[in-house]
Structures are given as structure tokens and as C-alpha cells.
Write a protein that holds these residues in place. Structure first.
Motif, PDB file in Angstrom:
ATOM      1  N   LEU A 116       3.749  -5.292   1.934  1.00 30.77           N
ATOM      2  CA  LEU A 116       2.393  -4.999   1.486  1.00 30.77           C
ATOM      3  C   LEU A 116       1.433  -6.136   1.890  1.00 30.77           C
ATOM      4  CD1 LEU A 116       0.619  -3.015  -0.180  1.00 30.77           C
ATOM      5  CD2 LEU A 116       1.149  -4.435  -2.171  1.00 30.77           C
ATOM      6  N   ILE A 117       1.843  -7.364   1.662  1.00 28.17           N
ATOM      7  CA  ILE A 117       0.991  -8.524   2.032  1.00 28.17           C
ATOM      8  C   ILE A 117       0.777  -8.573   3.532  1.00 28.17           C
ATOM      9  CG2 ILE A 117       0.924 -11.044   2.111  1.00 28.17           C
ATOM     10  CD1 ILE A 117       2.219 -11.051  -0.641  1.00 28.17           C
ATOM     11  N   VAL A 118       1.837  -8.399   4.302  1.00 25.23           N
ATOM     12  CA  VAL A 118       1.712  -8.408   5.764  1.00 25.23           C
ATOM     13  C   VAL A 118       0.788  -7.284   6.212  1.00 25.23           C
ATOM     14  CG1 VAL A 118       2.975  -8.068   7.933  1.00 25.23           C
ATOM     15  CG2 VAL A 118       3.918  -9.564   6.169  1.00 25.23           C
ATOM     16  N   GLY A 119       0.896  -6.129   5.581  1.00 22.81           N
ATOM     17  CA  GLY A 119       0.023  -5.001   5.914  1.00 22.81           C
ATOM     18  C   GLY A 119      -1.450  -5.317   5.658  1.00 22.81           C
ATOM     19  N   PHE A 120      -1.745  -5.959   4.520  1.00 22.89           N
ATOM     20  CA  PHE A 120      -3.137  -6.336   4.216  1.00 22.89           C
ATOM     21  C   PHE A 120      -3.638  -7.372   5.219  1.00 22.89           C
ATOM     22  CE2 PHE A 120      -2.500  -5.028  -0.404  1.00 22.89           C
ATOM     23  CZ  PHE A 120      -3.321  -3.928  -0.286  1.00 22.89           C
ATOM     24  N   LEU A 121      -2.809  -8.320   5.579  1.00 18.53           N
ATOM     25  CA  LEU A 121      -3.244  -9.373   6.491  1.00 18.53           C
ATOM     26  C   LEU A 121      -3.462  -8.878   7.916  1.00 18.53           C
ATOM     27  CD1 LEU A 121      -0.985 -12.342   5.326  1.00 18.53           C
ATOM     28  CD2 LEU A 121      -3.415 -12.031   4.880  1.00 18.53           C
ATOM     29  N   THR A 122      -2.700  -7.884   8.340  1.00 23.56           N
ATOM     30  CA  THR A 122      -2.820  -7.402   9.716  1.00 23.56           C
ATOM     31  C   THR A 122      -3.790  -6.251   9.862  1.00 23.56           C
ATOM     32  OG1 THR A 122      -0.909  -5.955   9.440  1.00 23.56           O
ATOM     33  CG2 THR A 122      -0.503  -8.166  10.346  1.00 23.56           C
ATOM     34  N   ARG A 123      -4.330  -5.735   8.750  1.00 22.48           N
ATOM     35  CA  ARG A 123      -5.227  -4.574   8.785  1.00 22.48           C
ATOM     36  C   ARG A 123      -6.615  -4.940   9.321  1.00 22.48           C
ATOM     37  NH1 ARG A 123      -6.440  -0.691   3.728  1.00 22.48           N
ATOM     38  NH2 ARG A 123      -6.772  -2.677   2.745  1.00 22.48           N
ATOM     39  N   ARG A 124      -6.979  -6.154   9.325  1.00 24.10           N
ATOM     40  CA  ARG A 124      -8.303  -6.588   9.765  1.00 24.10           C
ATOM     41  C   ARG A 124      -8.615  -5.994  11.043  1.00 24.10           C
ATOM     42  NH1 ARG A 124      -8.146 -12.913   9.639  1.00 24.10           N
ATOM     43  NH2 ARG A 124     -10.357 -12.920   9.424  1.00 24.10           N
ATOM     44  N   ALA A 134      17.950  -4.084  -6.234  1.00 22.62           N
ATOM     45  CA  ALA A 134      16.620  -3.615  -6.659  1.00 22.62           C
ATOM     46  C   ALA A 134      15.592  -4.727  -6.524  1.00 22.62           C
ATOM     47  CB  ALA A 134      16.678  -3.109  -8.099  1.00 22.62           C
ATOM     48  N   THR A 135      15.942  -5.927  -6.939  1.00 22.34           N
ATOM     49  CA  THR A 135      15.017  -7.061  -6.822  1.00 22.34           C
ATOM     50  C   THR A 135      14.731  -7.352  -5.357  1.00 22.34           C
ATOM     51  OG1 THR A 135      15.976  -7.992  -8.844  1.00 22.34           O
ATOM     52  CG2 THR A 135      14.673  -9.468  -7.473  1.00 22.34           C
ATOM     53  N   ALA A 136      15.758  -7.316  -4.534  1.00 21.64           N
ATOM     54  CA  ALA A 136      15.564  -7.571  -3.106  1.00 21.64           C
ATOM     55  C   ALA A 136      14.658  -6.522  -2.484  1.00 21.64           C
ATOM     56  CB  ALA A 136      16.916  -7.593  -2.399  1.00 21.64           C
ATOM     57  N   LEU A 137      14.828  -5.254  -2.882  1.00 21.04           N
ATOM     58  CA  LEU A 137      13.984  -4.181  -2.375  1.00 21.04           C
ATOM     59  C   LEU A 137      12.537  -4.394  -2.808  1.00 21.04           C
ATOM     60  CD1 LEU A 137      13.929  -1.577  -0.759  1.00 21.04           C
ATOM     61  CD2 LEU A 137      14.425  -0.339  -2.866  1.00 21.04           C
ATOM     62  N   GLY A 138      12.333  -4.816  -4.049  1.00 17.92           N
ATOM     63  CA  GLY A 138      10.985  -5.084  -4.548  1.00 17.92           C
ATOM     64  C   GLY A 138      10.321  -6.237  -3.797  1.00 17.92           C
ATOM     65  N   ILE A 139      11.088  -7.303  -3.551  1.00 17.83           N
ATOM     66  CA  ILE A 139      10.543  -8.451  -2.812  1.00 17.83           C
ATOM     67  C   ILE A 139      10.179  -8.030  -1.389  1.00 17.83           C
ATOM     68  CG2 ILE A 139      11.133 -10.698  -1.819  1.00 17.83           C
ATOM     69  CD1 ILE A 139      12.832 -11.213  -4.356  1.00 17.83           C
ATOM     70  N   ALA A 140      11.036  -7.251  -0.744  1.00 19.73           N
ATOM     71  CA  ALA A 140      10.756  -6.794   0.618  1.00 19.73           C
ATOM     72  C   ALA A 140       9.513  -5.914   0.664  1.00 19.73           C
ATOM     73  CB  ALA A 140      11.966  -6.045   1.172  1.00 19.73           C
ATOM     74  N   ALA A 141       9.355  -5.037  -0.341  1.00 21.39           N
ATOM     75  CA  ALA A 141       8.173  -4.168  -0.388  1.00 21.39           C
ATOM     76  C   ALA A 141       6.909  -5.000  -0.580  1.00 21.39           C
ATOM     77  CB  ALA A 141       8.328  -3.138  -1.501  1.00 21.39           C
ATOM     78  N   PHE A 142       6.977  -5.995  -1.455  1.00 23.22           N
ATOM     79  CA  PHE A 142       5.823  -6.852  -1.717  1.00 23.22           C
ATOM     80  C   PHE A 142       5.429  -7.620  -0.447  1.00 23.22           C
ATOM     81  CE2 PHE A 142       4.044 -10.939  -3.192  1.00 23.22           C
ATOM     82  CZ  PHE A 142       2.911 -10.447  -3.820  1.00 23.22           C
ATOM     83  N   ILE A 143       6.401  -8.176   0.252  1.00 25.80           N
ATOM     84  CA  ILE A 143       6.126  -8.910   1.499  1.00 25.80           C
ATOM     85  C   ILE A 143       5.524  -7.961   2.532  1.00 25.80           C
ATOM     86  CG2 ILE A 143       7.207 -10.097   3.450  1.00 25.80           C
ATOM     87  CD1 ILE A 143       9.136 -11.371   1.414  1.00 25.80           C
TER      88      ILE A 143
END
Length: 106
Positions: free
Chosen positions: A98-106, A87-96
């Protein structure tokens, strides 16, 4: 009998020609010797360069093997962590993600 002083005579053209030929031969031998020395030094430098290149290649291979082993150990550690804490690993992967998605959305 008294010694008569020897008088110097001017060298003849033949003498000068003979000396010039000797000089030419000496210069020719000197040129050959310098050429051989240059070739020997060139071979020496080439051998030293090959030796150093082999040493650098060998060291690079050792470092690559060490880095590969270290990376494999880290992968094993991550796999073990994910198995123990899915569960923790899944949460960390989702968070990463999300960040990659925000950074590449430009």
C-alpha cells in the motif's frame, strides 16, 4: 744538484680530446646506471602494487562471503517468522504494498 722546478705545460688538443672521450664514457655509464635503477624501482613498485591489490581482493572476498552468510541467515529468519506468523506477515506485506503504491502513484 739543485732541484729544478717543473713548469706546467698547457694540455694539448689530444689530451683534451682524450679527457672529453673519458667524460662521454662516464656519462654513458652513468646514464645506463640511472636507467637500470629506474627500471628496478619500477619493478619494485609494480610488485608492491600487485601485492596490495591481491590483499584488497582477498579481503573483499572474505567480506562478501561474510555478507552473503549474514543475508542467508536473515532470509532464514524471515522464512521462519512467516511460517510461524502467516497472518501477520501477510498484513505487513499488504501494508508495504500500500505504501509503495501511494509513493509510486505520483
Amino acid at each position: 744538484m739543485a732541484d729544478t722546478p717543473k713548469t706546467k705545460t698547457a694540455p694539448s688538443t689530444e689530451d683534451l680530446s682524450a679527457q672529453v672521450e673519458l667524460l662521454k664514457a662516464d656519462i654513458s655509464r652513468l646514464t645506463e646506471t640511472i636507467g637500470e635503477l629506474g627500471k628496478a624501482k619500477g619493478r619494485e613498485y609494480a610488485n608492491e602494487a600487485k601485492r596490495r591489490a591481491e590483499s584488497v581482493r582477498s579481503e573483499a572476498e572474505q567480506r562478501a562471503r561474510a555478507a552473503r552468510g549474514h543475508a542467508e541467515d536473515k532470509v532464514d529468519e524471515i522464512e521462519a517468522y512467516v511460517r510461524q506468523n502467516p497472518a501477520t506477515a501477510l498484513g505487513i506485506a499488504a501494508f508495504i504494498g500500500l505504501i509503495v503504491g501511494f509513493l509510486t502513484r505520483r
